[in-house]
Design an enzyme around this catalytic site. Structure first.
Site, PDB file in Angstrom:
ATOM      1  N   HIS A 262     -15.902 -13.852  18.268  1.00  0.00           N
ATOM      2  CA  HIS A 262     -15.674 -13.997  16.701  1.00  0.00           C
ATOM      3  C   HIS A 262     -14.105 -14.293  16.665  1.00  0.00           C
ATOM      4  O   HIS A 262     -13.500 -13.585  17.242  1.00  0.00           O
ATOM      5  CB  HIS A 262     -16.102 -12.790  16.024  1.00  0.00           C
ATOM      6  CG  HIS A 262     -16.240 -12.999  14.606  1.00  0.00           C
ATOM      7  ND1 HIS A 262     -15.093 -13.224  13.716  1.00  0.00           N
ATOM      8  CD2 HIS A 262     -17.369 -13.303  13.695  1.00  0.00           C
ATOM      9  CE1 HIS A 262     -15.577 -13.602  12.606  1.00  0.00           C
ATOM     10  NE2 HIS A 262     -16.909 -13.260  12.409  1.00  0.00           N
ATOM     11  N   ARG A 282     -13.129 -15.874   5.086  1.00  0.00           N
ATOM     12  CA  ARG A 282     -12.524 -17.509   4.822  1.00  0.00           C
ATOM     13  C   ARG A 282     -13.445 -17.998   4.134  1.00  0.00           C
ATOM     14  O   ARG A 282     -13.046 -18.944   3.318  1.00  0.00           O
ATOM     15  CB  ARG A 282     -12.438 -17.808   6.408  1.00  0.00           C
ATOM     16  CG  ARG A 282     -11.398 -17.726   7.232  1.00  0.00           C
ATOM     17  CD  ARG A 282     -11.613 -18.085   8.809  1.00  0.00           C
ATOM     18  NE  ARG A 282     -12.464 -17.086   9.454  1.00  0.00           N
ATOM     19  CZ  ARG A 282     -13.527 -17.438  10.203  1.00  0.00           C
ATOM     20  NH1 ARG A 282     -13.746 -18.612  10.717  1.00  0.00           N
ATOM     21  NH2 ARG A 282     -14.327 -16.535  10.643  1.00  0.00           N
TER      22      ARG A 282
END
Ligand code: FAD
Length: 656
Positions: A262, A282
């Protein structure tokens, strides 16, 4: 002969995360007496840590969404290596599984007009993740547990006993799948076929007591393997138990080279390095910056995604308000792309002070919006790093998060290949996500395939009524002797000094991190295989002191067998695949090779009888084979533009 408690069930589900609980509910609803067994406390599984949401094309926020678009995004994210039928089922069935959760009492965040809200996530064309703030997994597990209690109350009314048809054994660890067909469980004559599942062997963490749950059907729902890597978002349970149990029972693992790093784990302080920073940061507008203050992701949009992502900051920022007329920000590229970009920035010397990059929401949203939409992130940084994310940027870097590889299963039934009665769902199963999983697709995977595994395990158990496979006493004895071995390891004449299981764990994690991590090289993977061989030999001398009552040193020693097996699978498969695709990046083979598109790598135990003792520990324990995957169904291929398919499919596939 070992005397151990035995109980009879129809279906045993190993694991009580989202996949396990959904499987158990389904099996019980279809009439199977079902036992759930989990290594940790009931309710403490990885699923509970899931933050961002469940991907399901409900089209609540953008009506253009549909299962076809979700299918396309999933295949693109997985770089077309996904078992396409699984991707189709997931895209089709995920909305029903979310609505079902709601009918069971899940309280999702809402849109202004009262529908289940959906948020943006990397690789998903439209806002698709149903969520509960950044604590979606907690609500998912709470709801499934509540449904289990509802079923137990129904059973109480009918039978006078809450656990008559559905029982949870918590803090109990399964160490072997049992099968019929003699001591090795490999079955008898060819006419009888391979050995069938007959139950599981387990120990209770608190007392060290052994017990056997006899059942014709076992569902593996044990999650992933992240604890084999030093920097990881995963917790102590993720030692690859289910993967190893399947291998030992004779079921192959598929595509183990694909491990997801990740892009955003906490980079600092060291004690919390690797803990996840959700992609929702995000998705909700957070941007990645290097030490020069540059939004660097614009420099890392690969050709295959060029048309879909914004080329300028202005366009990217406009997309949050007007997604129909602008392209999405490159911070929302699939995870493999973002993780590699961060890695490259740090390597070029443009990283943050603690070896990551900066992720900023503080300049993008008002403080109260950050605290409302990202409450866990706000508290996580405040409490663990003394960073106020409403006022300053976070430091983040890649962390081992998820394994795409896993038990090779039938797409529709979740039946494990080669072992009648064995099923696998959730992160332990392979194939669904291809070479790279999209965020949010794991939670939908748990619900869609957990249900399917429970359903087919129950049907199989019903069909086995009257001819339940017998449990072989000698297998119980062998399993007990194997589990007790660490207490006598040093006395058993293994040459060399005694070893400490904790030290071996650390060495294995460091080796996998450094040598089979985010960027891979042939020489380093060979070194990793040598290191694993050395650790295997030393693991035989990993003795423990004390007794069986709550002895964490003993548990660590037992976990080693599983970690060594799955780590070897990852390293061998990664060495074999000479291309870069999704969660597998080779510095020496940096591009995706269309010739590998339809090749899956299968790992099986080198000793087909399932024994490890007979195998020379200094040599490898895994045999690797290649398999050609089924061609993608034409109506599904027709969902893509030809120009796009040309980037992924080999000539002959296109021709066909
Ligand atoms: P788990 O939930 O991990 O459950 C595994 C179970 O197996 C546990 O009960 C464990 O005790 C048991 N077990 C293991 N070994 C044994 C054994 N030997 N004997 C008995 N029991 C055993 N995915 C998304 O889709 N969306 C997200 O927003 C998201 N956020 C995430 C955030 C974090 C921090 C992490 C770590 C993951 C996230 N993921 C997310 C991924 C997702 O949470 C996991 O892939 C998923 O929860 C795995 O579910 P599972 O049911 O397969 O396994």
């Amino acid at each position: 002969m070992s005397v151990v408690d035995r109980q009879e069930w129809d279906v045993v589900v190993v694991g009580a995360g989202g996949a396990g609980l959904r499987a158990a509910i389904e099996a019980r609803e279809r009439g199977a007496r079902t036992a759930v067994i989990c290594k940790s406390l009931f309710g403490k599984a990885h699923t509970v840590m899931a933050e961002g949401g469940i991907a399901a094309a409900m089209a609540n926020v953008n009506e253009r969404d549909s299962w076809q678009v979700h299918f396309r995004d999933t295949m693109r994210g997985g770089k077309f290596l996904n078992q396409w039928r699984m991707a189709e089922l997931l895209a089709h069935e995920a909305p029903d599984r979310v609505w079902e959760l709601e009918t069971w009492g899940a309280l999702f965040d809402r849109t202004k007009d009262g529908r289940i809200s959906q948020r943006n996530f990397g690789g998903h064309e439209y806002p698709r993740l149903a969520h509960v703030g950044d604590r979606t997994g907690l609500e998912l597990i709470r709801t499934l547990q509540q449904e289990i209690v509802v079923l137990q109350q129904e059973d109480f009314e009918e039978t006078g006993e809450y656990e008559s048809r559905l029982k949870v054994f918590q803090e109990c660890t399964v160490t072997r799948i049992l099968k019929d067909g003699g001591p090795s469980g490999t079955g008898g004559t060819p006419a009888e076929g391979p050995g069938r599942v007959s139950g599981v062997f387990a120990y209770e963490r608190e007392s060290g007591r052994f017990f056997v749950l006899e059942a014709p059907a076992v569902v593996l729902a044990t999650g992933g393997i992240g604890k084999s890597f030093k920097v990881t978002s995963n917790s102590w349970e993720y030692t690859g138990d289910g993967h190893a149990l399947a291998l030992l029972a004779g079921a192959p693992l598929m595509n183990m080279e694909f491990v997801q790093f990740h892009p955003t784990g906490m980079a600092w302080p060291p004690s919390v390095k690797g803990i996840l920073v959700t992609e929702s940061v995000r998705g909700d507008g957070g941007v990645l910056m290097n030490s020069e203050g540059k939004r660097f992701m614009f420099d890392y949009i690969p050709d295959v995604f060029k048309e879909k992502y914004a080329e300028s900051e202005e366009e990217a920022d406009r997309w949050y308000e007007d997604p129909d007329n602008n392209r999405r920000p490159p911070e929302l590229l699939p995870r493999d792309e973002v993780a590699r970009a961060i890695n490259a920035e740090v390597k070029e010397g443009r990283g943050s002070p603690h070896g990551g990059v900066f992720l900023d929401v503080s300049t993008r949203m008002p403080a109260e919006v950050i605290r409302r939409r990202l409450p866990s992130m706000y508290h996580q940084f405040k409490e663990l790093a003394d960073v106020d994310i409403t006022a300053e940027a976070m430091e983040v870097g890649p962390t081992c998060h998820y394994v795409m590889g896993g038990v090779a299963v039938d797409s529709d039934t979740a039946a494990a290949r080669g072992v009648p009665g064995l099923y696998a769902a959730g992160e332990v199963a392979g194939g669904m996500h291809g070479s790279n999983r999209l965020g949010g697709n794991s939670l939908s995977d748990l619900l869609v395939f957990g249900r399917r595994a429970g359903w087919h395990a129950a049907e199989y158990a019903e069909a086995s009524a009257g001819r339940r496979p017998p449990v072989d006493d000698s297998q119980i004895d062998m399993a007990a002797a194997e589990a007790l071995r660490p207490f006598s390891a040093e006395r058993e004449g293994e040459a060399g000094p005694p070893e400490n299981a904790y030290t071996l764990h650390q060495e294995l994690q460091q080796a996998m991190n450094d040598l089979v991590g985010i960027i891979r090289r042939e020489g380093e993977m060979e070194q990793a295989l040598h290191k694993l061989a050395e650790l295997r030999v030393r693991a035989r001398r990993a003795g423990v002191e004390g007794h069986r009552q709550f002895n964490p040193g003993w548990h660590l020693a037992l976990d080693l067998r599983n970690m060594l097996l799955v780590s070897e699978c990852v390293a061998r498969a990664a060495l074999e695949r000479t291309e870069s695709r999704g969660g597998h990046t080779r510095e020496d083979h940096p591009t995706m090779d269309r010739a590998w598109r339809n090749v899956s790598l299968l790992c099986a135990l080198a000793d087909p009888t399932g024994g490890l003792a007979a195998t020379d520990p200094a040599r490898g324990q895994i045999r690797l084979t290649r398999e050609t995957t089924d061609p993608i169904r034409p109506d599904l291929l027709a969902l893509f533009e030809k120009e796009e398919l040309v980037k992924y499919l080999a000539e002959e596939e296109l021709y066909e």
